[in-house]
Design a protein around this motif. Structure first.
Motif, PDB file in Angstrom:
ATOM      1  N   THR A 146       0.781  -1.197  -0.013  1.00 37.58           N
ATOM      2  CA  THR A 146       0.093   0.194   0.061  1.00 37.58           C
ATOM      3  C   THR A 146       0.706   1.395  -0.273  1.00 37.58           C
ATOM      4  N   GLY A 147       2.194   1.044   0.231  1.00 30.98           N
ATOM      5  CA  GLY A 147       3.066   2.336   0.413  1.00 30.98           C
ATOM      6  C   GLY A 147       2.915   2.795   1.610  1.00 30.98           C
ATOM      7  N   SER A 148       3.936   3.752   1.933  1.00 28.75           N
ATOM      8  CA  SER A 148       4.153   4.417   3.467  1.00 28.75           C
ATOM      9  C   SER A 148       2.708   4.541   4.064  1.00 28.75           C
ATOM     10  N   PRO A 149       2.548   4.175   5.312  1.00 25.85           N
ATOM     11  CA  PRO A 149       1.657   4.443   5.905  1.00 25.85           C
ATOM     12  C   PRO A 149       1.024   5.888   6.065  1.00 25.85           C
ATOM     13  N   ALA A 150       2.038   6.744   5.913  1.00 22.80           N
ATOM     14  CA  ALA A 150       1.712   8.277   5.818  1.00 22.80           C
ATOM     15  C   ALA A 150       0.807   8.684   4.746  1.00 22.80           C
ATOM     16  N   GLU A 151       1.363   7.734   3.704  1.00 25.19           N
ATOM     17  CA  GLU A 151       0.636   8.414   2.251  1.00 25.19           C
ATOM     18  C   GLU A 151      -0.517   7.592   1.938  1.00 25.19           C
ATOM     19  N   THR A 152      -1.254   6.702   2.867  1.00 24.59           N
ATOM     20  CA  THR A 152      -2.504   5.973   2.495  1.00 24.59           C
ATOM     21  C   THR A 152      -3.729   6.869   2.757  1.00 24.59           C
ATOM     22  N   ASP A 153      -4.692   6.683   1.721  1.00 28.17           N
ATOM     23  CA  ASP A 153      -5.726   7.478   1.821  1.00 28.17           C
ATOM     24  C   ASP A 153      -6.679   7.231   3.129  1.00 28.17           C
TER      25      ASP A 153
END
Length: 184
Positions: A146-153
């Motif tokens: 999903t990518g970095s946790p900071a970048e998830t919607d």
């Protein structure tokens, strides 16, 4: 005649010892002690991941599902922490457990990040999967897909992780999974 009697007595003693030891081993480390029910599931321990570039990646788990909550993995409690540094740069995070599912020697735990030095990560849910293989444990994490946790919607659903594709650095794996055995 005396030698045969001594040999027979020794064989009986060895068989009794083996039977007693076998029963103790068969009950396993996850059984109850002194009349207390064992917890329904758990994931504990710390390990560093192996990376050829020398990344310093550490995961620590202290997740538990109490015996009385055996029918609801969403009642799991505890925390887990992870950090990733390379050449002095990186981040760490601590999450509060909101789900724990285990089966055999595999555990999936999820939680919401409550503290992190990665901007935007606090409040996001992450999931981790651990395969407890003794000193050769493996681990996977939701942000691999999903990518970095900071970048998830949105919030990741509870108890979602990835396949345990990462190898634990030799000599550091001490994850321990207590298998969930729900009453079906």
């Amino acid at each position: 005649m005396k030698r045969r009697t001594t040999t027979a007595a020794l064989c009986v003693a060895l068989l009794l010892t083996a039977a007693t030891t076998g029963a103790a081993v068969a009950s396993g480390p996850h059984e109850s002690h002194a009349g207390h029910a064992r917890e329904a599931a758990a994931l504990t321990g710390t390990a560093k991941l192996y990376r050829s570039a020398g990344d310093d990646i550490t995961f620590t788990f202290d997740a538990h599902l109490a015996a009385q909550d055996d029918d609801d993995p969403l009642k799991a409690t505890g925390t887990f922490e992870f950090s990733h540094y390379l050449n002095g740069k990186g981040a760490r995070a601590k999450a509060t457990v909101d789900c724990l599912l285990t089966g055999g020697d595999v555990a999936v735990v999820s939680g919401v990040i409550t503290a992190s030095d990665l901007p935007g990560a606090t409040g996001k849910r992450v999931g981790v999967t651990v395969h407890d293989l003794g000193r050769h444990d493996r681990l996977g994490y939701s942000w691999a897909a999903t990518g970095s946790p900071a970048e998830t919607d949105g919030l990741l659903p509870r108890c979602v992780g990835s396949a345990p594709f990462e190898k634990v650095k030799q000599g550091t794996g001490d994850f321990r999974v207590v298998p969930w055995q729900p009453k079906l």
